[in-house]
Design a protein around this motif. Structure first.
Motif, mmCIF file in Angstrom:
data_model
loop_
_atom_site.group_PDB
_atom_site.id
_atom_site.type_symbol
_atom_site.label_atom_id
_atom_site.label_comp_id
_atom_site.label_asym_id
_atom_site.label_seq_id
_atom_site.Cartn_x
_atom_site.Cartn_y
_atom_site.Cartn_z
ATOM 1 N N VAL A 1 0.856 -1.187 0.000
ATOM 2 C CA VAL A 1 0.000 0.000 0.000
ATOM 3 C C VAL A 1 0.890 1.234 0.000
ATOM 4 O O VAL A 1 1.798 1.357 0.831
ATOM 5 C CB VAL A 1 -0.908 0.019 1.245
ATOM 6 C CG1 VAL A 1 -1.780 1.269 1.259
ATOM 7 C CG2 VAL A 1 -1.763 -1.240 1.310
ATOM 8 N N VAL B 1 -4.825 6.380 0.718
ATOM 9 C CA VAL B 1 -4.044 5.495 -0.157
ATOM 10 C C VAL B 1 -3.897 6.125 -1.532
ATOM 11 O O VAL B 1 -4.884 6.515 -2.166
ATOM 12 C CB VAL B 1 -4.710 4.111 -0.284
ATOM 13 C CG1 VAL B 1 -3.915 3.220 -1.242
ATOM 14 C CG2 VAL B 1 -4.821 3.449 1.082
ATOM 15 N N TYR C 1 -1.315 1.023 -5.180
ATOM 16 C CA TYR C 1 -0.929 -0.310 -4.735
ATOM 17 C C TYR C 1 0.177 -0.863 -5.628
ATOM 18 O O TYR C 1 0.242 -0.550 -6.822
ATOM 19 C CB TYR C 1 -2.133 -1.260 -4.771
ATOM 20 C CG TYR C 1 -3.222 -0.877 -3.805
ATOM 21 C CD1 TYR C 1 -3.238 -1.390 -2.510
ATOM 22 C CD2 TYR C 1 -4.239 0.003 -4.173
ATOM 23 C CE1 TYR C 1 -4.243 -1.032 -1.615
ATOM 24 C CE2 TYR C 1 -5.240 0.364 -3.294
ATOM 25 C CZ TYR C 1 -5.236 -0.157 -2.015
ATOM 26 O OH TYR C 1 -6.220 0.191 -1.121
#
Length: 231
Positions: A84, A102, A105
């Motif tokens: 992450v 976030v 990824y």
């Protein structure tokens, strides 16, 4: 102002499909976040809250690299992971708001000197030299959330020389990404550029010089590392 020694360059990893780079500030790792892996390490996944260890930011290695087999070990292990990438920081982040922090990824391989880790466990000592050595954080290109969303399920697997060694599903994580971010932010103020390696499925095992190790996750492509001769 002048530095008395040359400052290091900012470690970074590529952004998928772009010439941009994602700067790496810190690397946090979740220990034993898949039940089957916790059991193969001799632990009870139903009784342990999440715990964390770290790797230095300059331990990061990009996709396609050839890295030397590290010193001080005869038992180097692979660990396939979802990574992450934090885009906005904060402390005491509510779980319901965690995914908003976030940026993207990536795939990761948490390389581990297992013999040093086992010795540290026996002596109740820190894992730093087992987990935070040079070239120990293999991280692939970061895929922006705007393109891949927030993966909560999908296969994660690892092959060595084309032979599958690990396979699991992101849905099998004991602690979800929002939970991990929220819990970690209660102890550390997260910052943009932080990476979180979210744990590995069962099937960890040994690498030797000459091995080609590939990590894959549905929708995020693959990440390949070649183990070179001993350093």
């Amino acid at each position: 102002m002048a530095y008395v020694v040359p400052p290091m360059d900012t470690p970074s990893v590529p952004v998928a499909g772009s010439d941009d780079r994602f700067p790496v500030r810190r690397i946090f790792c979740v220990g034993r976040n898949y039940a089957a892996h916790a059991r193969e390490m001799g632990r009870d996944p139903d009784r342990e809250p999440p715990f964390f260890f770290t790797k230095p930011c300059d331990a990061v290695v990009e996709d396609g690299a050839v890295i030397p087999y590290p010193p001080q070990t005869g038992n180097l292990h692979y660990e396939a992971e979802l990574v992450v990438a934090i885009g906005s920081g904060g402390a005491d982040i509510p779980e319901a708001e965690a995914l908003g922090h976030v940026w993207g990824y990536a795939l990761g391989n948490d390389l581990t000197r297992r013999d040093l880790q086992n010795a540290a466990k026996e002596l109740s000592r820190p894992w730093d030299f087992a987990k935070g050595f040079d070239n120990s954080a293999v991280v692939g290109p970061v895929h922006p959330v705007s393109e891949v969303g927030h993966p909560t399920e999908g296969a994660i697997w690892l092959e060595v020389n084309g032979e599958e060694k690990q396979r699991g599903d992101l849905a099998e994580m004991i602690w979800t990404v929002p939970e991990v971010i929220s819990i970690l932010s209660q102890t550390m103020t997260l910052q943009p550029g932080d990476l979180i390696m979210t744990g590995t499925p069962a099937g960890v095992g040994k690498l030797v010089p000459g091995d080609v190790c590939t990590v894959s996750v549905d929708g995020l492509g693959s990440l390949t590392t070649t183990i070179g001769p001993r350093a």
